[in-house]
Design a protein around this motif. Structure first.
Motif, mmCIF file in Angstrom:
data_model
loop_
_atom_site.group_PDB
_atom_site.id
_atom_site.type_symbol
_atom_site.label_atom_id
_atom_site.label_comp_id
_atom_site.label_asym_id
_atom_site.label_seq_id
_atom_site.Cartn_x
_atom_site.Cartn_y
_atom_site.Cartn_z
ATOM 1 N N ASP A 1 -12.418 109.521 -29.468
ATOM 2 C CA ASP A 1 -12.781 110.388 -28.355
ATOM 3 C C ASP A 1 -13.973 109.785 -27.619
ATOM 4 O O ASP A 1 -15.025 109.533 -28.223
ATOM 5 N N TYR B 1 0.895 109.880 -32.494
ATOM 6 C CA TYR B 1 -0.172 110.521 -31.726
ATOM 7 C C TYR B 1 0.057 112.034 -31.650
ATOM 8 O O TYR B 1 -0.881 112.823 -31.812
ATOM 9 N N LEU B 2 1.295 112.431 -31.407
ATOM 10 C CA LEU B 2 1.627 113.853 -31.302
ATOM 11 C C LEU B 2 1.323 114.599 -32.596
ATOM 12 O O LEU B 2 0.725 115.679 -32.577
ATOM 13 N N TYR C 1 -2.639 115.014 -30.988
ATOM 14 C CA TYR C 1 -2.339 116.014 -29.968
ATOM 15 C C TYR C 1 -2.394 117.427 -30.530
ATOM 16 O O TYR C 1 -2.885 118.351 -29.865
ATOM 17 N N LYS C 2 -1.915 117.618 -31.761
ATOM 18 C CA LYS C 2 -1.887 118.960 -32.337
ATOM 19 C C LYS C 2 -3.285 119.521 -32.563
ATOM 20 O O LYS C 2 -3.462 120.731 -32.679
ATOM 21 N N TYR D 1 -6.170 118.490 -30.520
ATOM 22 C CA TYR D 1 -7.029 118.502 -29.335
ATOM 23 C C TYR D 1 -6.306 118.741 -28.021
ATOM 24 O O TYR D 1 -6.935 118.789 -26.970
ATOM 25 N N ASP D 2 -4.962 118.832 -28.036
ATOM 26 C CA ASP D 2 -4.197 118.912 -26.800
ATOM 27 C C ASP D 2 -4.242 117.543 -26.113
ATOM 28 O O ASP D 2 -4.717 116.569 -26.664
ATOM 29 N N MET D 3 -3.794 117.487 -24.876
ATOM 30 C CA MET D 3 -3.688 116.204 -24.180
ATOM 31 C C MET D 3 -5.023 115.841 -23.521
ATOM 32 O O MET D 3 -5.635 116.670 -22.841
ATOM 33 N N THR E 1 2.179 106.322 -20.717
ATOM 34 C CA THR E 1 1.355 106.830 -21.799
ATOM 35 C C THR E 1 2.269 107.408 -22.880
ATOM 36 O O THR E 1 3.442 107.705 -22.624
ATOM 37 N N TYR F 1 2.353 110.356 -23.988
ATOM 38 C CA TYR F 1 2.816 111.670 -23.533
ATOM 39 C C TYR F 1 4.018 111.526 -22.602
ATOM 40 O O TYR F 1 5.022 112.232 -22.747
ATOM 41 N N TYR G 1 7.623 113.085 -23.419
ATOM 42 C CA TYR G 1 8.071 114.270 -22.681
ATOM 43 C C TYR G 1 8.727 113.951 -21.341
ATOM 44 O O TYR G 1 9.298 114.829 -20.692
ATOM 45 N N PRO H 1 1.063 114.023 -18.001
ATOM 46 C CA PRO H 1 0.373 115.112 -18.691
ATOM 47 C C PRO H 1 -0.265 116.079 -17.707
ATOM 48 O O PRO H 1 -0.577 115.717 -16.570
#
Length: 236
Positions: free
Chosen positions: A21, A45-46, A50-51, A53-55, A72, A74, A78, A82
């Motif tokens: 971070d 990563y997911l 991600y679970k 801190y979110d995106m 990326t 994300y 998806y 994002p």
């Protein structure tokens, strides 16, 4: 986000995905099996980051070859960019407790960003004073902008890739002198600096000594009294 590759196998894993971070410097180190795909990285990563801190607002990466699709994790997972984080505006939430909590969070975030940028500026200012352009020959390959892979014997168990700060320039015919036992005699040639340190209940003077047949970074701090006893004829 970056990768550490070429590690010895451990439970069928030989690479590490490093996610740090930018604001808090909190890091996650996720084991992977090389070679891997962008989809593998996205799932890792997911499930691990991600679970919690979110995106994030953005991802800083060196665009490893597995991201050749220029997406990326994300987007690869998806199929869409994002969502954009919008700062909270005071009074948006009708619940007073929620409103106060979110305002406090935004204030803390702004304070963290201010302190981070100030610290970055200070660190860059002092670090730039000691930086210099370096390049090395007789290496296997250059890894990124600041690391080199060296050629070691096949039986060596040392990882061959080093950061540039761990390497020294090779100077021909500049090997240190050693005695019959292979030890290098220490002879002082200059006192670089002095300082006072507390040892127990007393203040002790130490001197930073530059030694003969050594590199400048090999200078050591020595107690002045012990140094004068060992080298009584030395004149700084």
């Amino acid at each position: 986000m970056d990768f550490i590759e070429g590690l010895p196998n451990s439970n069928t894993r030989n690479s590490i995905l490093v996610v740090v971070d930018h604001l808090t410097k909190y890091g996650h180190f996720l084991a992977l099996m090389h070679p891997c795909t962008a989809k593998d990285v996205a799932f890792k990563y997911l499930n691990q980051v991600y679970k919690l801190y979110d995106m994030p607002d953005s991802i800083i990466s060196d665009w490893d070859q597995i991201f050749a699709i220029q997406l990326t994790p994300y987007e690869a997972l998806y199929g869409q960019p994002p969502p954009i984080h919008m700062p909270y505006l005071a009074g948006v939430s009708p619940a007073a407790v929620v409103d106060r909590s979110l305002q406090s969070r935004e204030a803390t975030r702004k304070l963290l960003m201010f302190c981070l940028k100030r610290a970055q500026g200070r660190m860059k200012h002092f670090t730039d004073k000691h930086r210099s352009e370096r390049s090395f020959q007789e290496v296997i390959r250059k890894v990124g902008a600041v690391a080199y892979t060296l050629q070691f014997p096949p039986h060596s168990h040392i990882h061959p890739t080093f950061h540039v700060s761990q390497l020294k320039k090779h100077v021909k015919n500049h090997l240190p002198v050693v005695d019959a036992h292979g030890a290098s005699p220490k002879e002082p040639i200059r006192i670089i600096d002095r300082r006072m340190v507390k040892k127990g209940s007393q203040a002790v003077t130490e001197v930073l000594v530059k030694w003969a047949n050594s590199f400048p970074e090999d200078a050591t701090w020595e107690p002045l009294t012990a140094f004068q006893t060992k080298f009584p004829h030395f004149q700084p």
